[in-house]
Design an enzyme around this catalytic site. Structure first.
Site, PDB file in Angstrom:
ATOM      1  N   GLU A 287      -2.199  12.467   4.865  1.00 54.53           N
ATOM      2  CA  GLU A 287      -2.030  11.180   5.467  1.00 54.53           C
ATOM      3  C   GLU A 287      -1.009  11.329   6.836  1.00 54.53           C
ATOM      4  O   GLU A 287       0.070  11.449   6.919  1.00 54.53           O
ATOM      5  CB  GLU A 287      -1.434  10.055   4.552  1.00 54.53           C
ATOM      6  CG  GLU A 287      -1.510   8.649   5.020  1.00 54.53           C
ATOM      7  CD  GLU A 287      -0.723   7.831   4.601  1.00 54.53           C
ATOM      8  OE1 GLU A 287      -1.037   6.434   4.472  1.00 54.53           O
ATOM      9  OE2 GLU A 287       0.337   8.121   4.140  1.00 54.53           O
TER      10      GLU A 287
ATOM     11  N   ASP B 182       0.881  12.173   1.038  1.00 55.92           N
ATOM     12  CA  ASP B 182       1.457  10.732   1.588  1.00 55.92           C
ATOM     13  C   ASP B 182       2.329  10.913   2.472  1.00 55.92           C
ATOM     14  O   ASP B 182       3.248  11.785   2.604  1.00 55.92           O
ATOM     15  CB  ASP B 182       1.835   9.961   0.159  1.00 55.92           C
ATOM     16  CG  ASP B 182       2.245   8.652   0.702  1.00 55.92           C
ATOM     17  OD1 ASP B 182       1.469   7.969   0.867  1.00 55.92           O
ATOM     18  OD2 ASP B 182       3.449   8.141   0.719  1.00 55.92           O
TER      19      ASP B 182
ATOM     20  N   ASP C  88      -9.381  -0.331 -17.229  1.00 57.62           N
ATOM     21  CA  ASP C  88      -8.205  -0.457 -18.223  1.00 57.62           C
ATOM     22  C   ASP C  88      -8.926  -0.189 -19.577  1.00 57.62           C
ATOM     23  O   ASP C  88      -9.667  -0.886 -20.246  1.00 57.62           O
ATOM     24  CB  ASP C  88      -7.695  -1.826 -18.088  1.00 57.62           C
ATOM     25  CG  ASP C  88      -6.619  -2.233 -19.171  1.00 57.62           C
ATOM     26  OD1 ASP C  88      -6.271  -1.328 -19.806  1.00 57.62           O
ATOM     27  OD2 ASP C  88      -6.387  -3.263 -19.438  1.00 57.62           O
TER      28      ASP C  88
HETATM   29  C1  GLC Z   1       1.294   5.510   2.252  1.00 56.59           C
HETATM   30  C2  GLC Z   1       0.542   4.922   1.340  1.00 56.59           C
HETATM   31  C3  GLC Z   1       0.957   3.544   1.231  1.00 56.59           C
HETATM   32  C4  GLC Z   1       2.370   3.683   0.686  1.00 56.59           C
HETATM   33  C5  GLC Z   1       3.332   4.258   1.756  1.00 56.59           C
HETATM   34  C6  GLC Z   1       4.701   4.664   1.194  1.00 56.59           C
HETATM   35  O1  GLC Z   1       0.987   4.938   3.416  1.00 56.59           O
HETATM   36  O2  GLC Z   1      -0.660   5.136   1.480  1.00 56.59           O
HETATM   37  O3  GLC Z   1       0.297   2.740   0.101  1.00 56.59           O
HETATM   38  O4  GLC Z   1       3.021   2.288   0.646  1.00 56.59           O
HETATM   39  O5  GLC Z   1       2.858   5.564   2.096  1.00 56.59           O
HETATM   40  O6  GLC Z   1       4.583   5.628   0.287  1.00 56.59           O
END
Ligand code: GLC
Length: 532
Positions: free
Chosen positions: A260, A195, A12
């Site tokens: 992801e 994501d 921070d």
């Molecule tokens: C992915 C992210 C997670 C988030 C989700 C929705 O899994 O890693 O943190 O809550 O997507 O965006």
């Protein structure tokens, strides 16, 4: 070698208790000292922070909590100046419900953006269009559909109800998404982490999931994704969109894409999403979730990844991220062990991560041995975490980085947004930098070795037979060879080595020590050997 920064919790700078971009800049010398190649910064975009930034209300701006666009430009140039690269999150499965696109979309059934999200009429009895259950369910199954009284329709949300899913089948949505990628590529980022990328397209018929609502018992009780195979996980349209993304990114030069990808179908989806022409890397959640202290299982896990990917695609390895408990807790909770043994186990996991064939990802704080922080109910901020109570939620792994033993662990001048772990007294960067036996210095040496030895980066990985608690593999490029021996058990083990070599790094043996014949491994010992 990637390093994930959860920006709220790293450093921070402006003293409001929440980490920010200027804070990251302050600590870049640390990351370059550590030996990181690529910094991955989790979302810092404008957001109501219902899911702490994974609910975006403006893709092209920085949330004032984290700073400004000019801070971001400064971050990019400071990272590049140090010879590192930067990737950022792109969250394109959904937006925030406060995003102007959604505000407009929900305003009527016939506005220009009415079809930018996934809207459906109720069933004749008024119930949701199908049986899909939100991935953020918590203890009870919760529908993926939220009723909107204005449109008298349901909208779809795979995650929280504040995160409505975008309609990728609408070409205008797609161009808006590519336009936002363009914005960041032009600002100089080196790539993206996408994501929830396996979920972009949904079954056009919106058929019920085959087995109905099912909740996973493990980890976070999310809905069971594998029952949604072909409903929204890994649909062919999504793979085609990924190919478009890849081509688009390639037109900007050498960029990296990390997807992801849902882990519930095992490695199958990872391969589908990362064969040439698609993403470069699938973030290996499967490995992260299954890692344990069972050597036989871990060998199986890694060997599977390695043979399955082979020359077809490039694998990755991960110990932790912002959605999971800290690796030390997952490996040692419930065991009766000393702090010393805990440290050895952290080093064991680090050695595995940093010597396998695949891109390693380090989650901030892992390199100093940060553990889950106990958070009392009234301090829980993650909405999913509240739903999971009394089970631990995701806040526990998102607490402030422990820079030193001072107040707030040197993270902030004021009270941090999540409590600091009490173990900051001895788990912190400042004291571990001074201690040659610290987890931090161990990580740093491993990262250095990976840079110095091509076989650790590019070599083949062959697992060898060994006593049941031992993992034994050889990394090899032509004549260059490195041997890795890891004792996952709490008893002394012996391995017979026919090669001659010297220790590169070890938890018990000194670098340079000669190795041949019977090698005795202490409980939880790690050794990396250069074959001469
Ligand atoms: C992915 C992210 C997670 C988030 C989700 C929705 O899994 O890693 O943190 O809550 O997507 O965006």
């Amino acid at each position: 070698m990637f390093y994930q920064i959860y920006p709220r919790s790293f450093k921070d700078h402006n003293g409001d208790g929440v980490g920010d971009l200027r804070g990251i800049i302050e600590k870049l010398d640390y990351l370059s000292w550590l030996g990181i190649d690529v910094v991955w910064v989790s979302p810092f975009f404008k957001s109501p922070m219902e899911d702490f930034g994974y609910d975006i209300s403006d893709y092209k701006d920085v949330d004032p909590l984290f700073g400004t666009l000019s801070d971001f430009d400064k971050l990019v140039s400071e990272i590049h100046r140090r010879g590192m690269k930067i990737i950022i999150d792109q969250v394109y499965n959904h937006t925030s419900d406060k995003h102007p696109w959604f505000v407009e979309s929900r305003s009527s059934r016939n506005n220009p953006k009415s079809d930018w999200y996934i809207w459906k009429d109720p069933k004749p009895d008024g119930s949701p269009p199908n049986n899909w259950v939100s991935l953020f369910s918590g203890g009870e199954p919760r529908s993926m559909w939220e009723w909107d009284d204005n449109r008298k329709q349901y909208y779809l949300h795979l995650f929280g109800k504040e995160q409505p899913d975008l309609n990728w089948r609408n070409p205008n949505v797609k161009s808006a998404i590519f336009d936002s990628m363009k914005f960041w590529l032009e600002r100089g980022v080196d790539g993206f982490r996408f994501d929830a990328a396996s979920h972009y397209y949904k079954d056009p018929l919106f058929r019920d999931a085959l087995k109905g609502p099912q909740i996973k018992e493990n980890l976070f009780h999310s809905a069971r994704d594998e029952y949604y195979w072909d409903r929204f996980s890994g649909r062919p349209e999504t793979l085609l969109a990924v190919e478009e993304i890849k081509r688009f990114m390639d037109s900007y030069g050498e960029k990296v894409s990390v997807g992801e990808i849902s882990a519930d179908m095992g490695l199958c989806l990872y391969l589908l999403f990362t064969i040439p022409g698609r993403f470069d890397i699938a973030f290996n959640i499967d490995f992260m979730e299954k890692l344990s202290l069972n050597a036989k299982k871990v060998r199986e896990l890694s060997e599977n990844v390695d043979t399955f990917f082979g020359e077809r695609a490039w694998p990755s390895y991960v110990l932790g991220n912002h959605d999971n408990y800290r690796i030390i807790n997952r490996l040692t909770d419930g065991m009766n062990i000393s702090e010393y043994e805990k440290k050895l186990i952290a080093k064991l996991a680090a050695t595995l991560l940093l010597t396998m064939r695949g891109t390693p990802f380090i989650y901030y704080g892992e390199e100093i041995g940060m553990e889950d922080t106990d958070i009392p109910y009234d301090k829980i901020v993650d909405p999913w975490g509240k739903a999971l109570w009394p089970k631990k939620g995701r806040d526990v792994c998102r607490t402030p980085m422990q820079w030193n033993n001072k107040e707030n662990a040197g993270f902030s001048e004021s009270a941090p947004w999540l409590p600091v772990n009490l173990n900051k007294a001895y788990v912190n960067v400042e004291s571990e930098m001074k201690d040659p036996n610290s987890i931090l210095n161990f990580y740093r040496s491993l990262l250095k070795l990976r840079k110095e030895h091509v076989e650790l980066r590019r070599g083949t990985m062959k697992f060898q037979n060994a006593p049941s608690d031992i993992i034994f593999y050889i990394r090899k490029v032509s004549e260059k060879q490195v041997v890795v021996l890891l004792n996952f058990g709490s008893t002394v083990q012996c391995v017979d080595l026919t090669i001659y070599g010297k220790v590169l790094i070890g938890t018990h043996k000194n670098a340079g020590e000669k190795i041949h014949g019977a090698v005795r491994l202490a409980p939880f010992e790690s050794i990396v050997i250069k074959v001469s």
